[in-house]
Scaffold this motif. Structure first.
Motif, PDB file in Angstrom:
ATOM      1  N   ASN A  69       0.853  -1.193   0.000  1.00  0.00           N
ATOM      2  CA  ASN A  69       0.000   0.000   0.000  1.00  0.00           C
ATOM      3  C   ASN A  69       0.888   1.241   0.000  1.00  0.00           C
ATOM      4  O   ASN A  69       1.593   1.494   0.979  1.00  0.00           O
ATOM      5  CB  ASN A  69      -0.908  -0.018   1.230  1.00  0.00           C
ATOM      6  CG  ASN A  69      -1.890   1.146   1.240  1.00  0.00           C
ATOM      7  OD1 ASN A  69      -1.508   2.304   1.187  1.00  0.00           O
ATOM      8  ND2 ASN A  69      -3.175   0.829   1.319  1.00  0.00           N
ATOM      9  N   PRO A  70       0.879   2.041  -1.068  1.00  0.00           N
ATOM     10  CA  PRO A  70       1.816   3.164  -1.148  1.00  0.00           C
ATOM     11  C   PRO A  70       1.584   4.237  -0.099  1.00  0.00           C
ATOM     12  O   PRO A  70       2.527   4.901   0.329  1.00  0.00           O
ATOM     13  CB  PRO A  70       1.609   3.709  -2.570  1.00  0.00           C
ATOM     14  CG  PRO A  70       0.248   3.225  -2.971  1.00  0.00           C
ATOM     15  CD  PRO A  70       0.056   1.910  -2.286  1.00  0.00           C
ATOM     16  N   TRP A  71       0.346   4.429   0.341  1.00  0.00           N
ATOM     17  CA  TRP A  71       0.083   5.436   1.371  1.00  0.00           C
ATOM     18  C   TRP A  71       0.631   4.987   2.721  1.00  0.00           C
ATOM     19  O   TRP A  71       1.254   5.779   3.435  1.00  0.00           O
ATOM     20  CB  TRP A  71      -1.426   5.706   1.462  1.00  0.00           C
ATOM     21  CG  TRP A  71      -1.910   6.557   0.328  1.00  0.00           C
ATOM     22  CD1 TRP A  71      -1.930   7.927   0.268  1.00  0.00           C
ATOM     23  CD2 TRP A  71      -2.403   6.091  -0.929  1.00  0.00           C
ATOM     24  NE1 TRP A  71      -2.418   8.339  -0.955  1.00  0.00           N
ATOM     25  CE2 TRP A  71      -2.719   7.235  -1.711  1.00  0.00           C
ATOM     26  CE3 TRP A  71      -2.613   4.831  -1.480  1.00  0.00           C
ATOM     27  CZ2 TRP A  71      -3.241   7.151  -3.009  1.00  0.00           C
ATOM     28  CZ3 TRP A  71      -3.126   4.739  -2.767  1.00  0.00           C
ATOM     29  CH2 TRP A  71      -3.435   5.887  -3.511  1.00  0.00           C
ATOM     30  N   LEU A  72       0.420   3.727   3.057  1.00  0.00           N
ATOM     31  CA  LEU A  72       0.982   3.224   4.306  1.00  0.00           C
ATOM     32  C   LEU A  72       2.508   3.288   4.279  1.00  0.00           C
ATOM     33  O   LEU A  72       3.145   3.642   5.274  1.00  0.00           O
ATOM     34  CB  LEU A  72       0.508   1.790   4.559  1.00  0.00           C
ATOM     35  CG  LEU A  72      -0.995   1.617   4.820  1.00  0.00           C
ATOM     36  CD1 LEU A  72      -1.357   0.133   4.887  1.00  0.00           C
ATOM     37  CD2 LEU A  72      -1.426   2.327   6.091  1.00  0.00           C
ATOM     38  N   LEU A  73       3.105   2.974   3.137  1.00  0.00           N
ATOM     39  CA  LEU A  73       4.554   3.064   3.002  1.00  0.00           C
ATOM     40  C   LEU A  73       5.037   4.501   3.170  1.00  0.00           C
ATOM     41  O   LEU A  73       6.046   4.761   3.827  1.00  0.00           O
ATOM     42  CB  LEU A  73       4.981   2.546   1.627  1.00  0.00           C
ATOM     43  CG  LEU A  73       5.057   1.030   1.462  1.00  0.00           C
ATOM     44  CD1 LEU A  73       5.145   0.670  -0.013  1.00  0.00           C
ATOM     45  CD2 LEU A  73       6.244   0.472   2.206  1.00  0.00           C
TER      46      LEU A  73
END
Length: 251
Positions: A159-163
């Motif tokens: 998940n790019p937002w969590l990253l």
């Protein structure tokens, strides 16, 4: 060997991947890493001319990169005084770890359902490095390996937002550790303390994994707020750290 302020490729926190990184992107990652490792010290001024010269970059892109870190909350801009590395005192530890817990447990549940075998193996590999760091009794190495286990767990969610959030949270955790103690302190049994996290992910046990993460992070909060309770169970890296020095980027 990688310079001390640059994590090895693929290690936390420098995983803000870009297809074609610009000069500003590269400077931003370098400054973030320097804060993470303590090469740029908490509360210390960031001397624009000196640091830009060390990195071998011009002041324009350096300023733009520094402003990105201001926006992330890792650097503070004070009128008339310039830039300095942020500090995070004990009063902010619980809110910081509450945010971290939300990101990590959300990512963990996604990873249980969707992570590939290779992504799970990357978490196991990060834990193997933590085992080696424990054996070396090097507090800074243990701390970096500890955080990289958590980073790889979040990465396993894809998940790019969590990253993105985790990349800032990891640096803030390091800032807090450098702020609240005269020594950089980690637990002696860090690898053992993370074993359940890895095993629960491998077993695809969402509830057990979330419980293991919460227990691990709750323990970290207590160690930051009351380090005297865990003195005999901890490794310390005496401060001050070596004088800050950044290597040129060779752009």
């Amino acid at each position: 060997m990688h310079p001390p302020h640059r994590p090895a490729p693929g290690a936390a926190p420098a995983l803000s991947r870009v297809t074609r990184p610009s000069t500003v992107d590269l400077i931003t990652v370098e400054l973030r890493n320097a804060i993470y490792t303590g090469a740029l010290r908490v509360g210390a001024p960031i001397r624009e001319i000196e640091v830009a010269r060390q990195l071998g970059v011009s002041r324009g892109p350096f300023r733009e990169a520094a402003q990105r870190l201001v926006a992330e909350g890792l650097v503070v801009a004070t009128p008339g005084r310039g830039l300095s590395v942020r500090t995070i005192g004990k009063d902010r530890i619980r809110p910081l770890y509450a945010a971290r817990t939300m990101v990590e447990t959300t990512a963990a549940r996604v990873a249980v359902d969707t992570a590939t075998a290779d992504q799970v193996a990357a978490v196991r590999s990060a834990h193997d490095e933590l085992v080696r760091a424990d054996a070396a009794h090097d507090a800074l190495r243990v701390g970096a390996a500890d955080l990289n286990v958590h980073w790889q767990l979040v990465a396993a969610s894809s998940n790019p937002w969590l990253l993105h959030w985790m990349s800032t949270l990891i640096v803030e955790v390091r800032i807090a550790s450098f702020t609240v103690s005269e020594e950089y302190v980690v637990r002696k049994d860090a690898a053992e303390a993370h074993a359940d996290i890895v095993e629960r992910l491998e077993a695809r046990d969402a509830d057990g994994l979330e419980a293991a993460i919460r227990a691990n992070l709750d323990d970290a909060v207590m160690r930051l707020l009351s380090p005297e309770r865990f003195g005999s169970e901890s490794l310390e890296e005496p401060r001050p750290l070596p004088p800050p020095r950044l290597d040129p980027l060779h752009l």
